[in-house]
Structure formats: C-alpha cells, structure tokens
Design a protein around this motif. Structure first.
Motif, PDB file in Angstrom:
ATOM      1  N   LEU A  85       0.845  -1.192   0.000  1.00 45.96           N
ATOM      2  CA  LEU A  85       0.000   0.000   0.000  1.00 45.96           C
ATOM      3  C   LEU A  85       0.880   1.241   0.000  1.00 45.96           C
ATOM      4  N   LEU A  86       0.577   2.179  -0.884  1.00 45.84           N
ATOM      5  CA  LEU A  86       1.331   3.432  -0.953  1.00 45.84           C
ATOM      6  C   LEU A  86       1.098   4.218   0.327  1.00 45.84           C
ATOM      7  N   HIS A  87       2.165   4.410   1.089  1.00 38.59           N
ATOM      8  CA  HIS A  87       2.060   4.999   2.427  1.00 38.59           C
ATOM      9  C   HIS A  87       2.446   6.471   2.448  1.00 38.59           C
ATOM     10  N   GLU A  88       3.372   6.866   1.603  1.00 39.46           N
ATOM     11  CA  GLU A  88       3.868   8.251   1.657  1.00 39.46           C
ATOM     12  C   GLU A  88       4.383   8.653   0.289  1.00 39.46           C
ATOM     13  N   THR A  89       4.115   9.885  -0.105  1.00 38.74           N
ATOM     14  CA  THR A  89       4.646  10.424  -1.357  1.00 38.74           C
ATOM     15  C   THR A  89       5.262  11.797  -1.095  1.00 38.74           C
ATOM     16  N   THR A 113       0.481  -4.656   6.403  1.00 35.71           N
ATOM     17  CA  THR A 113      -0.144  -3.459   6.954  1.00 35.71           C
ATOM     18  C   THR A 113      -1.638  -3.656   7.190  1.00 35.71           C
ATOM     19  N   ILE A 114      -2.256  -4.611   6.461  1.00 35.92           N
ATOM     20  CA  ILE A 114      -3.672  -4.897   6.677  1.00 35.92           C
ATOM     21  C   ILE A 114      -3.890  -5.453   8.080  1.00 35.92           C
ATOM     22  N   CYS A 115      -2.880  -6.124   8.618  1.00 33.09           N
ATOM     23  CA  CYS A 115      -2.996  -6.668   9.976  1.00 33.09           C
ATOM     24  C   CYS A 115      -3.124  -5.566  11.019  1.00 33.09           C
ATOM     25  N   ASP A 116      -2.769  -4.344  10.653  1.00 31.48           N
ATOM     26  CA  ASP A 116      -2.913  -3.213  11.575  1.00 31.48           C
ATOM     27  C   ASP A 116      -4.318  -2.633  11.552  1.00 31.48           C
ATOM     28  N   ARG A 117      -5.155  -3.093  10.607  1.00 30.64           N
ATOM     29  CA  ARG A 117      -6.476  -2.482  10.437  1.00 30.64           C
ATOM     30  C   ARG A 117      -7.610  -3.366  10.926  1.00 30.64           C
ATOM     31  N   GLU A 144      -9.810 -10.978   3.567  1.00 33.35           N
ATOM     32  CA  GLU A 144      -8.900 -10.057   2.878  1.00 33.35           C
ATOM     33  C   GLU A 144      -8.013 -10.790   1.879  1.00 33.35           C
ATOM     34  N   GLY A 145      -8.219 -12.106   1.730  1.00 33.65           N
ATOM     35  CA  GLY A 145      -7.446 -12.869   0.758  1.00 33.65           C
ATOM     36  C   GLY A 145      -6.172 -13.490   1.296  1.00 33.65           C
ATOM     37  N   PHE A 146      -5.992 -13.501   2.623  1.00 29.85           N
ATOM     38  CA  PHE A 146      -4.802 -14.090   3.217  1.00 29.85           C
ATOM     39  C   PHE A 146      -4.969 -15.600   3.382  1.00 29.85           C
ATOM     40  N   SER A 147      -3.841 -16.314   3.361  1.00 28.23           N
ATOM     41  CA  SER A 147      -3.793 -17.736   3.679  1.00 28.23           C
ATOM     42  C   SER A 147      -2.578 -17.973   4.562  1.00 28.23           C
ATOM     43  N   VAL A 148      -2.411 -19.203   5.035  1.00 26.11           N
ATOM     44  CA  VAL A 148      -1.263 -19.521   5.889  1.00 26.11           C
ATOM     45  C   VAL A 148      -0.333 -20.475   5.155  1.00 26.11           C
ATOM     46  N   ASP A 164      -9.734  -6.909  22.013  1.00 23.58           N
ATOM     47  CA  ASP A 164      -9.946  -5.807  21.073  1.00 23.58           C
ATOM     48  C   ASP A 164      -8.633  -5.154  20.660  1.00 23.58           C
ATOM     49  N   VAL A 165      -7.681  -5.977  20.223  1.00 20.48           N
ATOM     50  CA  VAL A 165      -6.393  -5.487  19.734  1.00 20.48           C
ATOM     51  C   VAL A 165      -6.309  -5.770  18.236  1.00 20.48           C
ATOM     52  N   THR A 166      -5.346  -5.175  17.570  1.00 27.99           N
ATOM     53  CA  THR A 166      -5.179  -5.441  16.143  1.00 27.99           C
ATOM     54  C   THR A 166      -4.644  -6.853  15.936  1.00 27.99           C
TER      55      THR A 166
END
Length: 249
Positions: A85-89, A113-117, A144-148, A164-166
């Motif tokens: 994910l584009l984070h900063e420009t 980064t999706i794990c933070d959301r 979200e399309g993740f697998s292990v 209730d944590v990320t």
C-alpha cells in the motif's frame, strides 16, 4: 525494462553486462515502469515487521498522480518482489515555476499493513501457538485474501486473551510467548516459524557472488590494546585477622 546491469561479475572477473530481467511496477493497476529512475527502488523485508519499498519516479508533464492509499505491485519478470500500500509520497519540482518535470518519491508498506487495520476479540486456552495463529488468520484475515503457509506448532499456551487489539498486536503477543516469528510474504501468505527455518535458495561463494559499489571504511575510533580497571576507594576501621598456626614451616 530498466536496462542491462552493467559490469556485474564475480570480483576480479572480466567486464560484462548481464540482463537481470525486466522490472514491472504498477500503482493502482497503472504501469509506471517507464517513469522509474534507474537504481532508485529499494525493498526492505524484516521478520515481525512490515516489508517496505521505496522508489523515485521522474514524470514529465502531468501524466500520473501517485496517491497515498493506492496499491503498489513490483515484479521481476513474472516473479513478485513486492505488493503493498502506498504509504507516503513526496514531490520535487525540477522545473522552476512549473510542474513540467517532477520527481515523486514514493514509499509503500507490504501486505502486513492490513494486519494493523483488523481488530481481534478472542481468547484461547491450552492451545498451541500454531493453532491460535491459524485460527486468527482464518477468522480475521481470510476475507482479505490471506492464507497460511509454514506454521510451527510451538509450545502450548495455557491462556491467550486478545481484548480488542489489532491482528498485528495479537501476532506480536503470540510471538512473545512462543518465541516464534511471523511475517507475510508477497503472495499474502502468513508464516509463523523460527527464523532459522527459512534457508536461502542459493549458496554464496566466489563463483556466484555479485559485487557492486563496494565501500570499505577503517577507523581507529574504537581501537584499544590496553584495558585499565580501577576499583573503588573508601575508608574503613582497622581490620585484624587471627588464625591458629599448624606448627609447620
């Protein structure tokens, strides 16, 4: 293609040019490799962290506008090197008074980064770290399309509570009690394992090592050949030691 890699060979070898493959990069599905400045892209991958990618794009005119939040994909031929994910420009205008020539410095963060959301509200008793990890991934990240992938069972955790944590924090807590490390690769596959279980797919020796832009720095800043230790000083009462002789010389 971002040119052939000039003068890449084993140290001391002959001058040569080796085709490293073709780099493709897209932002939000739009190909932008024609804007990529040579040798500016950099990928940093660490365990228990977020893979990051940075690059410089030289834009002439107003043809592209990389925006924070868009998805970035970088591949070498067909092999994915980075998804994120584009984070900063950051923009730098090279033409005075006009945006005709613009350099965009972009920084992106990997799939992890999706794990933070996503938030976790769950508890487990007497389950292995691997069971907990797989259940968290299936419950909160499958949509979200993740697998292990590689998942070590690890020790049995008597009690694990995630109030209730990320998802990322839950994985970090699981790492703390199990000693195992987690990461997400370019294919959106989550892994939980000891850091020593992932061996490099190749050996490195004088026959295949690639050397380029070598820097060597030597300094005497931390040099020492004598170490002197000083003890403490203090005042005390006179001390007398008395012992019984044994009659021997």
């Amino acid at each position: 293609m971002i040119g052939a890699s000039y003068n890449r060979s084993t140290f001391g070898g002959a001058i040569c040019a080796v085709d490293p493959g073709t780099i493709y990069i897209t932002i939000n599905g739009q190909p932008i490799e024609s804007y990529l400045r040579v040798e500016t892209y950099h990928i940093d991958t660490v365990v228990d962290g977020r893979p990051t990618m940075s690059a410089d794009l030289l834009v002439i005119g107003q043809e592209i506008y990389p925006l924070v939040g868009q998805w970035v994909k970088l591949t070498l031929d067909t092999v994915p090197l980075f998804y994120g994910l584009l984070h900063e420009t950051e923009r730098q205008y090279l033409s005075e008074g006009t945006p005709t020539r613009t350099v965009y410095r972009i920084q992106a963060v990997g799939w992890a980064t999706i794990c933070d959301r996503r938030l976790v509200l769950a508890s487990y008793e007497n389950q292995t770290a691997g069971v907990i990890f797989r259940d968290l991934a299936a419950t909160y990240l499958a949509s979200e399309g993740f697998s292990v992938g590689t998942v070590d069972e690890g020790p049995v955790v008597s009690k694990a509570v995630f109030p209730d944590v990320t998802v990322a924090q839950a994985f970090d807590d699981l790492k703390a009690v199990s000693g195992l490390h987690w990461f997400c690769d370019e294919y959106k596959v989550l892994h939980l394992a000891d850091t020593t279980c992932f061996a490099a797919p190749f050996g490195l020796d004088s026959s295949n090592a690639i050397f380029r832009k070598i820097n060597l720095k030597q300094s005497r800043d931390r040099y020492r050949n004598v170490q002197i230790l000083k003890g403490g000083h203090g005042l005390s009462d006179p001390q007398t030691e008395t012992f019984q002789g044994d009659g021997q010389d």
